[in-house]
Design an enzyme around this catalytic site. Structure first.
Site, PDB file in Angstrom:
ATOM      1  N   LEU A  66       0.831  -1.205   0.000  1.00  0.00           N
ATOM      2  CA  LEU A  66       0.000   0.000   0.000  1.00  0.00           C
ATOM      3  C   LEU A  66       0.861   1.249   0.000  1.00  0.00           C
ATOM      4  CD1 LEU A  66      -2.245  -1.219   2.911  1.00  0.00           C
ATOM      5  CD2 LEU A  66      -3.152  -0.863   0.627  1.00  0.00           C
ATOM      6  N   ASP A  67       0.455   2.226  -0.802  1.00  0.00           N
ATOM      7  CA  ASP A  67       1.044   3.553  -0.677  1.00  0.00           C
ATOM      8  C   ASP A  67       0.438   4.210   0.558  1.00  0.00           C
ATOM      9  OD1 ASP A  67       2.464   5.878  -1.361  1.00  0.00           O
ATOM     10  OD2 ASP A  67       0.705   6.698  -2.374  1.00  0.00           O
ATOM     11  N   LYS A  68       1.122   5.176   1.148  1.00  0.00           N
ATOM     12  CA  LYS A  68       0.587   5.850   2.334  1.00  0.00           C
ATOM     13  C   LYS A  68      -0.310   7.019   1.944  1.00  0.00           C
ATOM     14  CE  LYS A  68       2.999   8.822   4.789  1.00  0.00           C
ATOM     15  NZ  LYS A  68       2.124  10.041   4.852  1.00  0.00           N
TER      16      LYS A  68
END
Length: 654
Positions: free
Chosen positions: A311-313
């Site tokens: 996941l990207d933040k």
């Protein structure tokens, strides 16, 4: 009369006529004692039900395909030649009924696509020369103003330019809770107004609308073949001729033609051939209803194997809209507002994304931030240095600042703020640190729940890949419960992280915004685009497109993929066990041609009905919907209570 004509020419016409002929034959033979006429009607029943089968078999042979229709045709014609008219009629009649039921139930599995087509608007009301004119939705010109009244379907993609109302966006996002719309908001074709009047500037019309792209994507996905389906088709291409050879060998060895013909009927791989595509169509259809677009059967199968989610933040675990959280003066001569105004005026000439929340917070406090600095110098990786009213103002990390007691205090404060998940920046004037400001991107409310559900559906590891600094990334990671945090990554380093996970034997899904995460999204086994309703490119290119900006759709999509693959396996098992049992029954006695065809068609229906279970809403999806509805009810009650309190105060004051 017209209805009867339509019914007879529909899918049930041939089984009805054939069945009626069988009933008449039995009556003539057993009641009226006219066996000759009975045989003629039985042959007629076989001809009526068998002719379409023979035609399909001949067409398939022209294309060098040996399929189920050929097996049934040979068996029926052989039964007639050996004067077993009842078996010929029974086999073709049951096959016709099975085909009609198969078509009816398959149409149900494609019902999601039919529903999407049904919500496509046909007309639009546009303002032309100040007049309201009703035109076909496809005739609206981009840039025109469209009126959307209460109860009407939105005919175009566009932006609200005036008015206010609420839209049911279930056809696009899968969520049934109406969404409030006002000037500046985006609307989608096919959504339905539940109140208010909207004036919408048309941006996307006809095939350029989000709904049209979704329909196109679902059509392609339901027709795309999974790897298992391709294997089964290759298997059937060898299996069907094998059954014909087996029947021939058994017939020559036993000199029992009826036994050989029965083997042909029993060996039909109908349930086997249909076991995979019917599950894929149903699974993809269920996803489309819930706002989850899956690119095709191959991606559905791969999604079922996902054991690591990356996941990207920013914009994924967080909302992607940083806000000012802290203003801490370190100079006795400055107040918090003085420090914020100083930072905001310096940042006015900056292009950095974190400048916006600082300036917005200063404006919200009524501070004067008009005008630009006399000079602004961005320092890559450090911050900016601006000349303001003759003073040198720096905003950024401590590497920009001169050393001193205030710098040491600022370093301690910066470390504390970073550990709490905030992005701190020191502010100095003429080389002396005068304070620290910090911004933070709010973590999404359901981020932690999403991670918990991913683990619940079988994902072994959830990894956060972010370009943010380690203390901030670790704070966010701890808050949402991810298993691993990799911080300060450049786009190519995110790509390397995904490749490393794949080398470890994991099937990786990557969720990101599709911009700086593009290399990692393309490399991952499954690339997931979230909040894709307004992004045509994401709908067309992502392996999975989650139409709503809702993190909980991700575990729902993986769960759906796993349920679909399990359903496929169940169907294959049913088909193989049925064929094996029937073949054993024929070879060891007791199973006739008609009984074999009846059981065979029953197995086909079992496979289809089993696949149709995928069309039901999952308990998790229903619970999510109830949770949303309860939240809306609470908000409405709170709003109503607030309105009553305001009315009471107004009465009291009057």
């Amino acid at each position: 009369m017209t209805r009867m004509h339509t019914w007879l020419h529909g899918r049930w016409g041939i089984p009805a006529v054939s069945g009626a002929a069988i009933v008449v034959s039995l009556a003539l033979t057993h009641l009226l004692k006219a066996p000759l006429w009975g045989d003629l009607f039985m042959i007629a029943a076989a001809v009526v039900a068998g002719t379409p089968v023979v035609v399909k078999a001949v067409r398939a042979l022209r294309n060098r395909v040996i399929g189920i229709d050929l097996l049934v045709s040979v068996a029926a014609i052989g039964a007639v030649l050996v004067r077993n008219y009842w078996e010929a009629a029974a086999v073709t009649f049951l096959f016709a009924i099975g085909h009609a039921l198969e078509q009816a139930t398959l149409n149900k599995t494609r019902s999601a696509l039919a529903e999407l087509v049904a919500v496509a608007p046909e007309v639009a009301i546009v303002l032309r020369d100040g007049q309201q004119v009703e035109v076909p939705a496809s005739a609206v010109t981009p840039g025109e103003t469209v009126l959307v009244k209460n109860g009407a379907k939105v005919p175009v993609d566009g932006e609200v330019i005036a008015g206010a109302g609420a839209l049911d966006e279930a056809s696009i996002t899968g969520e049934s809770i109406p969404v409030e719309k006002s000037a500046g908001d985006t609307v989608f074709a096919g959504t339905i107004s539940t109140g208010g009047l909207l004036q919408v500037r048309a941006d996307g019309v006809g095939a350029d609308t989000t709904l049209a792209r979704i329909i196109h994507r679902v059509e392609e996905a339901q027709d795309a073949k999974a790897r298992t389906q391709t294997f089964m088709e290759k298997f059937s291409a060898w299996y069907t001729p094998g059954i014909m050879v087996l029947a021939l060998v058994v017939g020559l060895a036993t000199r029992d033609v009826v036994l050989a013909l029965t083997l042909l009927v029993i060996g039909c791989p109908g349930a086997l051939v249909i076991s995979i595509p019917v599950s894929i169509v149903a699974g993809i259809g269920r996803g489309a209803r819930d706002g989850i677009l899956i690119k095709g059967g191959e991606f559905l199968e791969t999604s079922a194997k996902i054991d690591v989610v990356a996941l990207d933040k920013t914009g994924t675990l967080t909302e992607g809209r940083p806000e000012l959280t802290d203003v801490v003066p370190l100079d006795e001569g400055l107040t918090a507002n003085d420090l914020l105004q100083l930072a905001a005026r310096a940042e006015a000439g900056s292009e950095h994304p974190l400048a916006r929340p600082i300036i917005a917070a200063a404006v919200a406090r009524g501070l004067d931030v008009t005008g630009l600095p006399e000079h602004t110098e961005p320092v890559p990786g450090k911050g900016i240095i601006a000349t303001l009213d003759g003073h040198s103002i720096a905003v950024g990390n401590l590497a920009l600042m001169s050393s001193g007691d205030a710098t040491d205090r600022a370093a301690t404060l910066i470390n504390e703020l970073a550990a709490r998940g905030r992005t701190p920046m020191a502010v100095s004037r003429d080389g002396r640190v005068v304070g620290v400001v910090a911004v933070a991107d709010r973590i999404r409310d359901n981020a932690a729940e999403m991670v918990r559900r991913l683990h619940a559906v079988g994902v072994k590891k959830v990894v956060m890949l972010t370009g943010d600094i380690a203390p901030v990334a670790n704070a966010v990671g701890d808050a949402v419960g991810v298993d691993e945090v990799r911080a300060a990554l450049l786009p190519e380093q995110k790509l390397e992280a995904v490749q490393e996970l794949q080398r470890q034997g994991h099937t990786v899904a990557m969720v990101g915004d599709g911009v700086n995460d593009a290399p990692a999204l393309a490399t991952a086994d499954i690339g997931v685009a979230m909040g894709a309703a307004g992004t045509g490119v994401a709908i067309e290119t992502a392996d999975i497109a989650l139409m709503a900006d809702d993190l909980l759709k991700l575990p729902q999509a993986i769960s759906l993929a796993r349920r679909t693959v399990n359903n496929m396996r169940q169907n294959i098992t049913v088909a193989l066990v049925t064929v094996a049992a029937l073949l054993a029954g024929v070879l060891f006695g007791g199973v006739t041609m008609a009984i074999g065809m009846l059981v065979h068609e029953a197995s086909v229906l079992v496979v289809i009905v089993n696949a149709m279970r995928l069309l039901r809403r999952t308990p998790a999806g229903s619970a999510r919907r109830r949770q949303l509805e309860q939240r809306v009810d609470v908000e409405q009650r709170d709003a109503a209570a607030g309105a009553d309190l305001d009315d009471a105060r107004a009465l009291q004051s009057s």
